[in-house]
Design an enzyme around this catalytic site. Structure first.
Site, PDB file in Angstrom:
ATOM      1  N   ARG A  57       0.838  -1.216   0.000  1.00  0.00           N
ATOM      2  CA  ARG A  57       0.000   0.000   0.000  1.00  0.00           C
ATOM      3  C   ARG A  57       0.869   1.260   0.000  1.00  0.00           C
ATOM      4  NH1 ARG A  57      -2.191   2.233   4.318  1.00  0.00           N
ATOM      5  NH2 ARG A  57      -2.417   0.286   5.451  1.00  0.00           N
ATOM      6  N   TYR A 110     -16.929  13.773 -16.327  1.00  0.00           N
ATOM      7  CA  TYR A 110     -17.377  12.382 -16.225  1.00  0.00           C
ATOM      8  C   TYR A 110     -18.382  12.282 -15.060  1.00  0.00           C
ATOM      9  CZ  TYR A 110     -17.391   7.552 -14.766  1.00  0.00           C
ATOM     10  OH  TYR A 110     -17.797   6.310 -14.369  1.00  0.00           O
ATOM     11  N   LYS A 207      -8.581   3.372 -19.399  1.00  0.00           N
ATOM     12  CA  LYS A 207      -8.925   3.680 -20.793  1.00  0.00           C
ATOM     13  C   LYS A 207      -7.716   3.476 -21.717  1.00  0.00           C
ATOM     14  CE  LYS A 207     -12.717   4.400 -18.759  1.00  0.00           C
ATOM     15  NZ  LYS A 207     -12.792   5.402 -17.744  1.00  0.00           N
TER      16      LYS A 207
END
Ligand code: LCS
Length: 392
Positions: A57, A110, A207
């Site tokens: 993490r 978005y 994307k």
């Protein structure tokens, strides 16, 4: 090394053969934790006095390769990867915002970014003004004493409206605001916002960066100080970090980014010209068409026009719905930037979380259809659209 061209850097940057095995590809360090040599070293790593890995993490070698490659391609000093585009948005914004702050954001955005700003930020005491950044005057008009950030997408999802990167960056600097741009639609291959003075760039790496529709991820690029603040702050404590395997998928995707973006851009230009010439089309929004109201700005700040096209049909939603249901090659699906051409209906899908009044203010009409042009042969994409339009 630094004077390599983009295509070469996309393949090589951040990577070198494994000194132990010679493995050319970056390994997937699929581990959650890293063993310390002794208690002193563990303590020093936590204090930041030794360099090394502690716990995934907080950092992982596969992640580091991705971050170095991406920082280089965006021409930033550093980068940090996130578990999704939305984790990139929350980590990059909340790292710098406090209760009582105000931000200016472009409209449209978005859908989930919009609902984060509209519905969640006020709950945390952060005030948001949504403005049309195609009109640059809207920034000085909305600046307040407590304005800390200007956030925007260019081109915006899904209307393809642009904002002038250099002007927004200058207004951010003169008003002491951090400027953040979502560069998902263009990628650094076609647009490098940091070179215009923007402070922070982020992506839904789901994307074009990934490029194959097989990963959900995000990435943030900026100077070392801001990235440090995000990594050691929101990313670590809110926890939206990327997995080693997803980081590896993005490294793989980035190697072919230039090839894919070239093909997508060429395909989209052909598809946009085909759609613009169809008598069934009411409006088309693609920055590569001379009829786009910001075509000049697109040519100035982008080196290509990308693969995203929005359009409205004569006959509105009923016609759009019929077209989308009748296509055989173009897939009815949200997301974008995949190898496959995808088509979707923003008002009932990606932007359905935005209330109708706000959607209309943002220019997202009921009839708007959004196309993400893929890497197939443009002739096949066009003939599919042709048969779909013929059947309306
Ligand atoms: N920013 C932009 C411009 C996006 O288009 C998306 C997702 C995100 C951020 C969020 O990224 P994620 O968390 O999904 O990786 N856009 C989508 C879209 O237009 N269709 O489906 C998802």
């Amino acid at each position: 090394m630094t004077n390599w061209h983009f295509n070469t850097r996309a393949v090589h940057k951040g990577e070198s053969p494994c000194p132990l095995t010679g493995a050319l590809r970056t390994p997937i360090y699929q581990t959650s934790t890293f063993a310390f040599k002794d208690v002193e070293q563990g303590g020093n790593l936590f204090k930041g006095e030794d360099k090394g890995y502690i716990y995934t993490r907080l950092g992982n070698p596969t992640q580091t390769v991705l971050e170095e490659k991406m920082a280089d391609l965006e021409e930033g000093e550093a980068a940090c990867a996130a578990a999704s585009g939305m984790a990139a948005v929350t980590s990059a914004t909340l790292a710098f915002l406090n209760k009582g702050d105000h931000i200016i954001s472009s409209r449209p955005l978005y859908g989930c970014t919009y609902s984060l700003f509209k519905d969640f930020f006020p709950r945390w005491g952060i005030e948001v003004s949504f403005v049309d950044l195609a009109n640059i005057e809207s920034i000085p008009k909305n600046i307040k004493e407590n304005t800390r950030m200007i956030y925007f997408e260019t081109p915006a999802n899904p209307t393809m409206k642009l904002a002038d990167l250099a002007k927004v960056a200058a207004l951010g600097k003169s008003n002491n605001c951090i400027t953040v741009v979502d560069n998902t639609f263009m990628t650094p291959y076609f647009q490098k916002p940091l070179t215009y003075g923007i402070d922070i760039v982020l992506h839904s790496a789901t994307k074009y960066i990934g490029g194959h529709g097989d990963v959900i991820a995000g990435i943030i690029i900026s100077n070392k100080d801001y990235i440090d603040e995000i990594k050691k702050g929101t990313l670590k404590d809110l926890g939206g970090v990327i997995s080693p395997f997803d980081a590896w998928l993005l490294i793989r995707g980035l190697k072919t980014l230039p090839l894919r973006m070239e093909r997508i851009n060429n395909n989209a230009i052909e598809v946009a010209h085909f759609l613009a010439s169809s008598p069934k089309i009411q409006e088309i929004y693609y920055p590569g068409l001379a009829q786009h109201p910001q075509h000049q700005l697109a040519k100035e700040q982008m080196t290509g026009f990308g693969g995203m096209i929005s359009f409205e049909l004569k006959g509105g939603f009923a016609a759009g719905k019929k077209l989308m249901n009748n296509l055989k090659l173009c897939t009815l699906a949200v997301s974008l930037g995949d190898a496959e051409t995808l088509i979707q209906h923003p008002s009932s899908m990606t932007h359905s979380v935005v209330c109708e009044d706000d959607r209309l203010l943002a220019g997202i009409s009921e009839g708007l259809v959004r196309l993400s042009v893929g890497i197939e042969d443009a002739r096949d994409i066009i003939s599919d659209l042709q048969q779909g339009l013929a059947n309306l």
